[in-house]
Motif scaffolding. Structure first.
Motif, PDB file in Angstrom:
ATOM      1  N   GLU A 197     120.493 132.339  77.303  1.00 13.23           N
ATOM      2  CA  GLU A 197     119.281 132.239  78.129  1.00 13.23           C
ATOM      3  C   GLU A 197     118.723 133.609  78.496  1.00 13.23           C
ATOM      4  O   GLU A 197     117.531 133.734  78.800  1.00 13.23           O
ATOM      5  CB  GLU A 197     119.580 131.441  79.407  1.00 13.23           C
ATOM      6  N   GLU A 198     119.545 134.628  78.446  1.00 14.21           N
ATOM      7  CA  GLU A 198     119.091 135.964  78.813  1.00 14.21           C
ATOM      8  C   GLU A 198     118.474 136.725  77.643  1.00 14.21           C
ATOM      9  O   GLU A 198     117.897 137.795  77.838  1.00 14.21           O
ATOM     10  CB  GLU A 198     120.246 136.787  79.401  1.00 14.21           C
ATOM     11  N   VAL A 199     118.601 136.189  76.436  1.00 11.94           N
ATOM     12  CA  VAL A 199     118.000 136.855  75.275  1.00 11.94           C
ATOM     13  C   VAL A 199     116.489 136.658  75.344  1.00 11.94           C
ATOM     14  O   VAL A 199     116.007 135.525  75.411  1.00 11.94           O
ATOM     15  CB  VAL A 199     118.549 136.293  73.950  1.00 11.94           C
ATOM     16  N   ASP A 200     115.744 137.746  75.324  1.00 13.14           N
ATOM     17  CA  ASP A 200     114.289 137.651  75.470  1.00 13.14           C
ATOM     18  C   ASP A 200     113.654 136.975  74.267  1.00 13.14           C
ATOM     19  O   ASP A 200     114.179 137.015  73.143  1.00 13.14           O
ATOM     20  CB  ASP A 200     113.679 139.033  75.680  1.00 13.14           C
ATOM     21  N   ALA A 201     112.499 136.363  74.506  1.00  6.25           N
ATOM     22  CA  ALA A 201     111.811 135.568  73.474  1.00  6.25           C
ATOM     23  C   ALA A 201     111.445 136.408  72.261  1.00  6.25           C
ATOM     24  O   ALA A 201     111.498 135.922  71.117  1.00  6.25           O
ATOM     25  CB  ALA A 201     110.558 134.934  74.074  1.00  6.25           C
ATOM     26  N   GLU A 202     111.075 137.657  72.480  1.00  5.15           N
ATOM     27  CA  GLU A 202     110.681 138.523  71.359  1.00  5.15           C
ATOM     28  C   GLU A 202     111.860 138.769  70.422  1.00  5.15           C
ATOM     29  O   GLU A 202     111.711 138.738  69.190  1.00  5.15           O
ATOM     30  CB  GLU A 202     110.152 139.852  71.895  1.00  5.15           C
ATOM     31  N   THR A 203     113.036 139.008  71.002  1.00  4.60           N
ATOM     32  CA  THR A 203     114.231 139.231  70.185  1.00  4.60           C
ATOM     33  C   THR A 203     114.594 137.984  69.394  1.00  4.60           C
ATOM     34  O   THR A 203     114.914 138.051  68.206  1.00  4.60           O
ATOM     35  CB  THR A 203     115.425 139.643  71.072  1.00  4.60           C
ATOM     36  N   VAL A 204     114.522 136.822  70.054  1.00  5.82           N
ATOM     37  CA  VAL A 204     114.820 135.557  69.374  1.00  5.82           C
ATOM     38  C   VAL A 204     113.860 135.335  68.202  1.00  5.82           C
ATOM     39  O   VAL A 204     114.282 135.010  67.085  1.00  5.82           O
ATOM     40  CB  VAL A 204     114.737 134.372  70.352  1.00  5.82           C
ATOM     41  N   ALA A 205     112.572 135.536  68.456  1.00  6.63           N
ATOM     42  CA  ALA A 205     111.562 135.320  67.412  1.00  6.63           C
ATOM     43  C   ALA A 205     111.782 136.261  66.235  1.00  6.63           C
ATOM     44  O   ALA A 205     111.657 135.870  65.067  1.00  6.63           O
ATOM     45  CB  ALA A 205     110.161 135.507  67.996  1.00  6.63           C
TER      46      ALA A 205
END
Length: 276
Positions: A197-205
């Motif tokens: 949950e702490e992984v930012d959306a930009e990194t995930v994308a």
């Protein structure tokens, strides 16, 4: 010839962290008087501050402290490992930590503006650099709060002070030993995030995009690419997320599973490695 011995040179080097040639020149100029020589080194250091500004500070130490349910990590840097392990530099690191704790500081700008012994930390940086004859930097600070905060400091070389520091906050009763084991794990395995949950959306994308493009480049069938992306994302989480990592002391369980078995829950962490 100035009245001093090899022992005097050694003592002044240990007190100031200055180089052999600088120490000998200062003792010559001071006719062997240690206090005068220290002042000479300090003054010459102040004159050279602007010349040091562009130098690289790749060495240094990590200082840590826990007080009142709050943990603090500070990284301070120097140009050479000789200065990093000197008593004046170590004392400088502790003074910076004193300011961090006294001011309950959580960011670098606030730390540099904080005071210790009537001086701003930024001024202490300048004075210490002058004394040691090297560029000295306070690079970063972290603060972690929790019901139980564990501090772990690790020496990467027996000849140097700690160069890796970890703070870990956990909830639970009688969890000191488990928290210590996980703090050691963090020092070794260097996770980037506490939970998915702490992984930012930009990194995930970005990770998803790379996984998808790699699968296509490998010629994988279009219909199985989503499954491949899912698998590679799980691999990313297992490598980067603390609770998903294989526990260093027992790879049959994840860190999250180990903590759960010990009745503990990780709520936050910070990890510094000098220069990283």
């Amino acid at each position: 010839m100035a009245n001093y011995t090899a022992k005097d040179i050694k003592e002044l080097r240990e007190r100031t962290g200055a180089g052999m040639l600088d120490v000998k020149k200062a003792l010559d100029e001071a006719d062997g008087d240690q206090q005068k020589a220290m002042e000479i080194i300090r003054v010459k250091g102040l004159k050279g501050v602007t010349k040091r500004e562009g130098r690289t500070t790749a060495e240094g130490i990590v200082v840590g402290r826990v007080e009142g349910g709050k943990g603090y990590l500070v990284e301070v840097n120097s140009e050479t490992d000789f200065v990093a392990k000197s008593d004046p530099f170590i004392a400088f690191g502790e003074k910076v930590m004193d300011a961090a704790v006294a001011g309950d500081v959580a960011d670098l700008d606030a730390l540099l503006a904080a005071e210790v012994d009537g001086k701003k930390v930024s001024d202490l940086v300048t004075e210490t650099g002058a004394l040691l004859g090297e560029k000295v930097v306070v690079r970063r600070i972290a603060r972690v709060e929790g019901n139980n905060v564990e501090l772990y400091l690790h020496r990467t070389s027996k000849d140097l002070p700690a160069q890796v520091g970890v703070l870990l906050a956990v909830d639970g009763e009688n969890v000191t030993e488990a928290a210590h084991d996980v703090a050691v794990h963090i020092a070794a395995m260097s996770p980037s995030f506490l939970s998915r949950e702490e992984v930012d959306a930009e990194t995930v994308a970005n990770e998803q995009r790379v996984a998808e493009e790699t699968a296509k480049a490998e010629g994988k069938p279009e219909k199985i690419i989503p499954k491949i992306v899912e698998g590679r994302m799980n691999g990313f989480y297992k490598e980067s997320v603390l609770v998903d990592q294989d526990f260093a002391k027992d790879s049959k369980v994840s860190v999250g599973e180990f903590l759960s078995g010990a009745g503990a829950t990780a709520t936050g962490f910070a990890r510094f490695r000098v220069g990283a």
